[in-house]
Design a protein around this motif. Sequence first.
Motif, mmCIF file in Angstrom:
data_model
loop_
_atom_site.group_PDB
_atom_site.id
_atom_site.type_symbol
_atom_site.label_atom_id
_atom_site.label_comp_id
_atom_site.label_asym_id
_atom_site.label_seq_id
_atom_site.Cartn_x
_atom_site.Cartn_y
_atom_site.Cartn_z
ATOM 1 N N ALA A 40 0.808 -1.227 0.000
ATOM 2 C CA ALA A 40 0.000 0.000 0.000
ATOM 3 C C ALA A 40 0.837 1.271 0.000
ATOM 4 O O ALA A 40 0.290 2.375 -0.135
ATOM 5 C CB ALA A 40 -0.926 0.004 1.214
ATOM 6 N N ARG A 123 1.337 8.720 1.839
ATOM 7 C CA ARG A 123 0.261 7.940 2.460
ATOM 8 C C ARG A 123 0.484 7.705 3.949
ATOM 9 O O ARG A 123 1.621 7.531 4.402
ATOM 10 C CB ARG A 123 0.120 6.587 1.752
ATOM 11 N N THR A 196 -8.219 6.369 0.848
ATOM 12 C CA THR A 196 -7.948 5.575 -0.349
ATOM 13 C C THR A 196 -8.665 4.244 -0.270
ATOM 14 O O THR A 196 -9.323 3.832 -1.214
ATOM 15 C CB THR A 196 -6.432 5.358 -0.514
ATOM 16 N N TYR A 197 -8.532 3.543 0.839
ATOM 17 C CA TYR A 197 -9.384 2.382 1.088
ATOM 18 C C TYR A 197 -9.329 1.981 2.553
ATOM 19 O O TYR A 197 -8.413 2.343 3.292
ATOM 20 C CB TYR A 197 -9.074 1.200 0.172
ATOM 21 N N ALA A 198 -10.359 1.231 2.933
ATOM 22 C CA ALA A 198 -10.455 0.697 4.293
ATOM 23 C C ALA A 198 -11.059 -0.685 4.188
ATOM 24 O O ALA A 198 -12.092 -0.861 3.542
ATOM 25 C CB ALA A 198 -11.323 1.601 5.160
ATOM 26 N N ARG A 199 -10.432 -1.654 4.802
ATOM 27 C CA ARG A 199 -10.987 -3.008 4.779
ATOM 28 C C ARG A 199 -10.592 -3.764 6.035
ATOM 29 O O ARG A 199 -9.580 -3.466 6.670
ATOM 30 C CB ARG A 199 -10.523 -3.774 3.543
ATOM 31 N N ASN A 239 -15.860 -7.257 6.777
ATOM 32 C CA ASN A 239 -16.113 -5.879 7.188
ATOM 33 C C ASN A 239 -17.208 -5.757 8.241
ATOM 34 O O ASN A 239 -17.179 -4.828 9.055
ATOM 35 C CB ASN A 239 -16.494 -5.029 5.977
#
Length: 255
Positions: A40, A123, A196-199, A239
């Motif tokens: 990432a 990031r 940007t993303y979350a998981r 999730n």
Amino acid sequence: MPKEPFDDYRKEIAFQRDAWQRKAVLRLLYQHWYQQIVAALAPNRPVIEIGAGSGNFKEFFPECIATDVFQSGPWIDRVLDAENLNLAPGEAGNLVVFDVLHHLQRPVEFLRRAAAALQPNGRLILCEPAATPWARLVYGRSHHEPLDLKWDPLSLDGTPAQDDPGHTFANLASAEILFWRNRERTLQLLPQLRLTYARKFGFLLYPMTGGFSYRCFVPEAGFQTLLKVEDLLVSPFANWLTGMRMLIVLTRVAE
């Protein structure tokens, strides 16, 4: 180890370092997570780790600059307090924050300072406990740190942190509160950052390793393959039901 909190962060680091050296399966588990963090990263450099603890991520990714609130070992490159992050503007290409956010009394202030320290398109990568129903069950029965979903760190933004000389504050629910239950409110307070993303990920294999504190119930042979299979099988449910951990990636908005 009894399910009791440590009275000093230094004691916890020493305990974790010993477990890390003894448990090969634990190292494989964390390496699996570290691979996702490295994947990432933005191309920007340097990569700075906040709260490096017993130096496990630096062992996996030696180029990172490892920081912590005290010199816990030779793996620490710089002493830096996450509660009062004093990195210069644009000093970091990436910030890696592994199991640190839930130890901060004022996490929004930390996130704000982290954003200021990032280069454009750099990031901030957070890996934290999740608080799904399964995670709450496991952590509630086995973890020495509290999980309080009623805590509201957003309402504390701008207020001073309480004295914590042993650095013992913890709430396993911090990231869940900020990035799942109150994601919109959190991001409104951080206009320099874009999610940007979350998981979430993980299910049975993490607790079966025993973590740092308990006996391991899975074999070393084939464990990395089992982790990949588990990720694939539980991804539709992670999730909202099964996830034990979460990965949050935030990118600094270019001016």
